[in-house]
Design a protein around this motif. Structure first.
Motif, PDB file in Angstrom:
ATOM      1  N   GLU A  55      42.322  34.968  39.248  1.00 18.56           N
ATOM      2  CA  GLU A  55      41.534  34.742  40.461  1.00 18.56           C
ATOM      3  C   GLU A  55      40.078  34.481  40.115  1.00 18.56           C
ATOM      4  OE1 GLU A  55      41.132  34.626  44.789  1.00 18.56           O
ATOM      5  OE2 GLU A  55      42.611  34.142  43.238  1.00 18.56           O
ATOM      6  N   LYS A  56      39.571  35.206  39.132  1.00 18.57           N
ATOM      7  CA  LYS A  56      38.193  34.986  38.688  1.00 18.57           C
ATOM      8  C   LYS A  56      38.008  33.559  38.180  1.00 18.57           C
ATOM      9  CE  LYS A  56      34.828  36.351  35.172  1.00 18.57           C
ATOM     10  NZ  LYS A  56      34.604  37.127  33.919  1.00 18.57           N
ATOM     11  N   ALA A  57      38.963  33.090  37.383  1.00 13.09           N
ATOM     12  CA  ALA A  57      38.890  31.727  36.856  1.00 13.09           C
ATOM     13  C   ALA A  57      38.981  30.700  37.981  1.00 13.09           C
ATOM     14  CB  ALA A  57      40.017  31.507  35.844  1.00 13.09           C
ATOM     15  N   ARG A  58      39.818  30.978  38.961  1.00 10.76           N
ATOM     16  CA  ARG A  58      39.991  30.052  40.090  1.00 10.76           C
ATOM     17  C   ARG A  58      38.720  29.958  40.920  1.00 10.76           C
ATOM     18  NH1 ARG A  58      41.408  29.682  45.340  1.00 10.76           N
ATOM     19  NH2 ARG A  58      41.300  31.937  45.672  1.00 10.76           N
ATOM     20  N   GLU A  70      33.957  39.042  45.978  1.00  7.48           N
ATOM     21  CA  GLU A  70      34.324  40.439  45.726  1.00  7.48           C
ATOM     22  C   GLU A  70      35.583  40.828  46.501  1.00  7.48           C
ATOM     23  OE1 GLU A  70      32.395  44.928  46.114  1.00  7.48           O
ATOM     24  OE2 GLU A  70      31.105  43.161  46.243  1.00  7.48           O
ATOM     25  N   ILE A  71      35.667  40.389  47.741  1.00  8.40           N
ATOM     26  CA  ILE A  71      36.843  40.695  48.565  1.00  8.40           C
ATOM     27  C   ILE A  71      38.098  40.080  47.948  1.00  8.40           C
ATOM     28  CG2 ILE A  71      37.947  40.239  50.785  1.00  8.40           C
ATOM     29  CD1 ILE A  71      35.171  40.513  52.065  1.00  8.40           C
ATOM     30  N   LYS A  72      37.987  38.830  47.493  1.00  9.37           N
ATOM     31  CA  LYS A  72      39.140  38.157  46.910  1.00  9.37           C
ATOM     32  C   LYS A  72      39.591  38.838  45.613  1.00  9.37           C
ATOM     33  CE  LYS A  72      38.508  33.555  48.902  1.00  9.37           C
ATOM     34  NZ  LYS A  72      39.865  33.511  49.503  1.00  9.37           N
ATOM     35  N   LEU A  73      38.631  39.296  44.825  1.00 10.98           N
ATOM     36  CA  LEU A  73      38.979  39.979  43.582  1.00 10.98           C
ATOM     37  C   LEU A  73      39.606  41.346  43.864  1.00 10.98           C
ATOM     38  CD1 LEU A  73      35.882  39.084  41.372  1.00 10.98           C
ATOM     39  CD2 LEU A  73      38.209  38.196  41.164  1.00 10.98           C
ATOM     40  N   ARG A  74      39.129  42.009  44.900  1.00 17.15           N
ATOM     41  CA  ARG A  74      39.739  43.287  45.285  1.00 17.15           C
ATOM     42  C   ARG A  74      41.171  43.072  45.773  1.00 17.15           C
ATOM     43  NH1 ARG A  74      35.127  46.752  48.627  1.00 17.15           N
ATOM     44  NH2 ARG A  74      33.801  47.256  46.821  1.00 17.15           N
ATOM     45  N   ASN A  75      41.352  42.014  46.529  1.00 19.36           N
ATOM     46  CA  ASN A  75      42.708  41.703  47.000  1.00 19.36           C
ATOM     47  C   ASN A  75      43.645  41.430  45.824  1.00 19.36           C
ATOM     48  OD1 ASN A  75      41.952  41.973  49.687  1.00 19.36           O
ATOM     49  ND2 ASN A  75      41.576  39.783  49.977  1.00 19.36           N
ATOM     50  N   ALA A  76      43.106  40.736  44.810  1.00 18.38           N
ATOM     51  CA  ALA A  76      43.922  40.436  43.633  1.00 18.38           C
ATOM     52  C   ALA A  76      44.279  41.702  42.862  1.00 18.38           C
ATOM     53  CB  ALA A  76      43.186  39.452  42.721  1.00 18.38           C
ATOM     54  N   SER A  77      43.355  42.664  42.844  1.00 17.26           N
ATOM     55  CA  SER A  77      43.595  43.904  42.102  1.00 17.26           C
ATOM     56  C   SER A  77      44.510  44.853  42.858  1.00 17.26           C
ATOM     57  CB  SER A  77      42.273  44.621  41.808  1.00 17.26           C
ATOM     58  OG  SER A  77      41.766  45.279  42.962  1.00 17.26           O
ATOM     59  N   GLY A  78      44.560  44.702  44.191  1.00 21.77           N
ATOM     60  CA  GLY A  78      45.366  45.600  45.000  1.00 21.77           C
ATOM     61  C   GLY A  78      44.744  46.966  45.165  1.00 21.77           C
TER      62      GLY A  78
END
Length: 222
Positions: A55-58, A70-78
Motif C-alpha cells: 500500500e505504501k508503494a501504491r 495514514e488512514i489507508k495504511l492503518r486499513n492495510a495493517s488492520g
C-alpha cells in the motif's frame, strides 16, 4: 497468574541477567518494558506487513493529504498503528554490526502514535547506552526469540505479562503500586495492543462487550 502467563513473564524478565552490572536494578524497566511493547507491536503487525508495504508503494506518487495516507495504511495493517519499514524486528540480529542503525530505522517506520510512545520511554537513549555497553545485539536477539503474536499470547495473557513485569519493577525500585507511574501514551498503546484482535467487534455499532478485568486494570491507571 497461571504457569503459561508466568512462562512469558519469566522469559522477558530473564533479560535482566544481561543488564546486570551495566544497569542498576531500578533501571531495568527502561529497557525491558519498551522492548516488550516493541516486540508485541511487531508480532501484531507481522501478518499484514506485506500488505502495508504494498500500500505504501501504491501511494508513493499519489497526491493525497497525509491524513488520508495514514488512514489507508492503518486499513492495510488492520490495526490502529502500522510500520512501513522493510525491516523486521526478528531480523535485526542478522547484521550484528549495525543493530543500532537498523533498530532506529525500523522504529522510524512506525505510525506517529507508536513512535511517540517509545519516545516517552526515551528509548533512543537506551539504544545508545546498550550499544555502548555491547548489549544491544544480545538484548534485541533475546526478544526476537519470543513470539508475542495474539494467536500465541492472547490479550488476557498479555495483560497479565505486563502486570507481572510492572510489579517486578515496582518491587526492585521499592515503590508501591501508587508510586509507579506509566505515561498516559503508554497506557493508551497498551490498551490498543490488548484490544487489537477484537477491534472490529468492540468498535462495531450495536455490539456490546463486557469490559475485561485486565482491561479495567489498565484503564484504571490512566
Amino acid at each position: 497468574m497461571s504457569g503459561n502467563h508466568q512462562k512469558y513473564a519469566d522469559f522477558i524478565w530473564s533479560v535482566a541477567d544481561l543488564l546486570r552490572g551495566d544497569y542498576r536494578q531500578s533501571e531495568y524497566g527502561k529497557v525491558i518494558l519498551p522492548f516488550t511493547v516493541l516486540r508485541r507491536i511487531d508480532c501484531v503487525l507481522e501478518p499484514t506487513k506485506k500488505d502495508v508495504l504494498a500500500e505504501k508503494a501504491r501511494l508513493k506518487d499519489a497526491l493525497l493529504p497525509p491524513r488520508l495516507v495514514e488512514i489507508k495504511l492503518r486499513n492495510a495493517s488492520g490495526a490502529s498503528f502500522y510500520n512501513t519499514s522493510p525491516l523486521e524486528f526478528g531480523g535485526l540480529g542478522a547484521d550484528s554490526d549495525n543493530v543500532a542503525r537498523n533498530l532506529r530505522s525500523y522504529i522510524g517506520g512506525f505510525s506517529p502514535g507508536a513512535v511517540e510512545v517509545l519516545e516517552k520511554y526515551r528509548f533512543d537513549e537506551q539504544i545508545t547506552r546498550l550499544q555502548e555497553s555491547g548489549l544491544l545485539y544480545l538484548v534485541a536477539s533475546k526478544f526476537a526469540e519470543i513470539d508475542l503474536h495474539p494467536d500465541v499470547v492472547d490479550n488476557h495473557q498479555m495483560g497479565y505479562v505486563f502486570e507481572e513485569l510492572i510489579r517486578k519493577f515496582s518491587e526492585i525500585s521499592n515503590e508501591t503500586a501508587g508510586e509507579h507511574f506509566t505515561p498516559r501514551e503508554v497506557i493508551r498503546l497498551m490498551v490498543n495492543l490488548l484490544m487489537a484482535p477484537d477491534d472490529r467487534d468492540v468498535m462495531t455499532p450495536g455490539i456490546v462487550r463486557p469490559l475485561k478485568k485486565k482491561l479495567r486494570t489498565v484503564l484504571s491507571a490512566v
